[in-house]
Design a protein around this motif. Structure first.
Motif, PDB file in Angstrom:
ATOM      1  N   GLY A   1       8.367 -75.542  22.999  1.00  0.00           N
ATOM      2  CA  GLY A   1       7.576 -74.394  23.419  1.00  0.00           C
ATOM      3  C   GLY A   1       6.095 -74.722  23.440  1.00  0.00           C
ATOM      4  N   ALA A   2       5.414 -74.325  24.516  1.00  0.00           N
ATOM      5  CA  ALA A   2       3.976 -74.579  24.661  1.00  0.00           C
ATOM      6  C   ALA A   2       3.289 -73.338  25.210  1.00  0.00           C
ATOM      7  N   ASP A   3       2.026 -73.170  24.879  1.00  0.00           N
ATOM      8  CA  ASP A   3       1.246 -72.054  25.399  1.00  0.00           C
ATOM      9  C   ASP A   3       0.926 -72.288  26.870  1.00  0.00           C
ATOM     10  N   HIS A   4       1.242 -71.302  27.720  1.00  0.00           N
ATOM     11  CA  HIS A   4       0.968 -71.345  29.146  1.00  0.00           C
ATOM     12  C   HIS A   4      -0.063 -70.268  29.487  1.00  0.00           C
ATOM     13  N   LYS A   5      -1.003 -70.610  30.354  1.00  0.00           N
ATOM     14  CA  LYS A   5      -2.020 -69.647  30.783  1.00  0.00           C
ATOM     15  C   LYS A   5      -2.168 -69.717  32.297  1.00  0.00           C
TER      16      LYS A   5
ATOM     17  N   VAL B   1      -1.260 -75.693  30.675  1.00  0.00           N
ATOM     18  CA  VAL B   1      -0.196 -75.844  29.689  1.00  0.00           C
ATOM     19  C   VAL B   1      -0.731 -76.696  28.545  1.00  0.00           C
ATOM     20  N   ASP B   2      -0.712 -76.141  27.351  1.00  0.00           N
ATOM     21  CA  ASP B   2      -1.252 -76.835  26.181  1.00  0.00           C
ATOM     22  C   ASP B   2      -0.204 -77.791  25.630  1.00  0.00           C
TER      23      ASP B   2
ATOM     24  N   GLY C   1       4.286 -77.466  18.240  1.00  0.00           N
ATOM     25  CA  GLY C   1       4.961 -76.191  18.046  1.00  0.00           C
ATOM     26  C   GLY C   1       6.454 -76.355  17.855  1.00  0.00           C
TER      27      GLY C   1
ATOM     28  N   PRO D   1       7.602 -71.748  28.135  1.00  0.00           N
ATOM     29  CA  PRO D   1       6.487 -70.960  27.567  1.00  0.00           C
ATOM     30  C   PRO D   1       6.844 -70.402  26.189  1.00  0.00           C
ATOM     31  N   ASN D   2       5.832 -70.232  25.369  1.00  0.00           N
ATOM     32  CA  ASN D   2       6.015 -69.573  24.068  1.00  0.00           C
ATOM     33  C   ASN D   2       6.163 -68.067  24.216  1.00  0.00           C
ATOM     34  N   GLN D   3       5.869 -67.546  25.420  1.00  0.00           N
ATOM     35  CA  GLN D   3       5.958 -66.117  25.665  1.00  0.00           C
ATOM     36  C   GLN D   3       7.306 -65.771  26.318  1.00  0.00           C
TER      37      GLN D   3
ATOM     38  N   ASP E   1       8.787 -65.262  23.453  1.00  0.00           N
ATOM     39  CA  ASP E   1       8.938 -66.079  22.255  1.00  0.00           C
ATOM     40  C   ASP E   1       9.800 -67.278  22.613  1.00  0.00           C
TER      41      ASP E   1
END
Length: 357
Positions: free
Chosen positions: A280-284, A294-295, A300, A345-347, A349
């Motif tokens: 899982g990675a933070d996506h913006k 993508v971080d 994570g 994505p982490n979203q 969750d």
């Protein structure tokens, strides 16, 4: 009496007397027998038994752990492979050492495929454009970046930082070709041989013996974890849903897309993985087109699937290294073979993107 008969009898008598006397005379002249010398005892050391165990492979591929006949010195290639429905089935993915499936924009995913130890002449593609985080992934393996176009941000990085890339649009068109049986833009291909030729032409380094190495399970090692016969992964869109199903006979996970086998277009064989990592990675979202940031540095949650088992852990990405899967701060060895990393994505969750059976 006959004189001759008397003479002959006398001669025979003398001969008999001599024959009887000779052994006695000979015995008297012989010296006494010498004592036999003592026999020296010699201890012979037994040679150690020869081991019948097979020797370990002299060389192994750093990204797959598979045996090699000679050291691997060439530089990896990081190829951006199109994963749009019109691009499937793709060619050459069965020869990749590592494959990352990551979101591009609008729910579409792309396959960042690292070719290092195999598939010299295999057709690879269709090849598409690159994004900043895909640059990061390719360079973590010391790879020459292979793509056709880029986002504005990616082009800025490539040009400003003078990255070593092969772009069909700007600097390396001669090392790609179009397949007339498919429609553009889903018809651009190349192979390892031509791409290394292009890298040499542009005076890029084509040999690298410092490629990062994973740790791998040894023969007989047991895998501890929960049973996992399949894992379904949803990135965003339903038509990019991926399932990996475990085949106990081969100890590999077979890859399916939207319920259908994901086959190689050239061989017709289903794509397989010895290891499946979901991280899982933070996506913006960056713009109206849906381009993403993508971080891939933060680390994570992550899950590893290997040999029918599921292991929960974390992913880490240190500078100048590849992404690694760890549990309790220790790297978990991979099973030898190809590894697929799936970046979700982490979203909302992490676990919402997984369905394990």
């Amino acid at each position: 009496m006959n004189l001759n008969l008397i003479r002959n009898s006398f001669v025979l008598l003398l001969l008999s007397i001599c024959l009887i006397a000779l052994p006695a005379c000979g015995t008297a002249k012989n010296p006494p027998a010498a004592e036999e010398p003592a026999v020296e005892t010699v201890t012979v050391e037994e040679e150690p038994p020869v081991s019948e165990e097979r020797p370990a492979a002299a060389y192994t591929a750093p990204l797959t752990g598979m045996p090699l006949n000679e050291p691997l010195t060439r530089r990896p290639l990081a190829v951006m492979v199109n994963n749009a429905p019109a691009a499937r089935p793709q060619s050459g993915l069965g020869g990749a050492d590592i494959v990352y499936e990551v979101l591009a924009e609008g729910g579409v995913t792309r396959l960042v495929s690292i070719f290092h130890s195999r598939a010299d002449e295999a057709k690879i593609g269709p090849i598409r454009s690159i994004r900043p985080y895909m640059i990061e992934l390719g360079e973590s393996y010391h790879g020459v970046l292979v793509h056709a176009g880029a986002s504005n941000d990616a082009y800025a990085i490539l040009q400003r930082q003078k990255k070593e890339d092969l772009d069909e649009i700007t600097n390396a068109g001669a090392y790609f070709w179009r397949d007339k049986s498919r429609k553009a833009p889903h018809n651009l291909y190349s192979n390892v041989e031509k791409l290394l030729e292009g890298a040499a032409k542009r005076k890029y380094k084509t040999e690298d013996t410092s490629v990062p190495t994973y740790s791998f399970l040894k023969e007989g090692d047991l895998v501890a974890g929960d049973s996992a016969n399949s894992v379904e992964i949803k990135f965003q869109l339903d038509n990019y849903k991926v399932t990996y199903k475990y085949d106990a006979a081969t100890q590999l996970y077979q890859r399916y897309v939207n319920g259908s086998p994901h086959n190689d277009r050239e061989t017709g064989e289903i794509l397989t993985a010895a290891n499946v990592v979901v991280l899982g990675a933070d996506h913006k979202v960056l713009d109206d087109v849906g381009r993403l940031s993508v971080d891939l540095e933060l680390g994570g949650q992550a899950v590893l699937f290997q040999r029918g088992k599921m292991i929960r852990g974390q992913w880490i990405h240190r500078p100048d290294d590849v992404i690694r899967f760890v549990k309790d701060n220790q790297e978990v060895p991979f099973a030898p073979g190809t590894t697929y990393f799936n970046v979700v994505p982490n979203q909302p969750d992490f676990d919402s993107h997984l369905k394990v059976e």
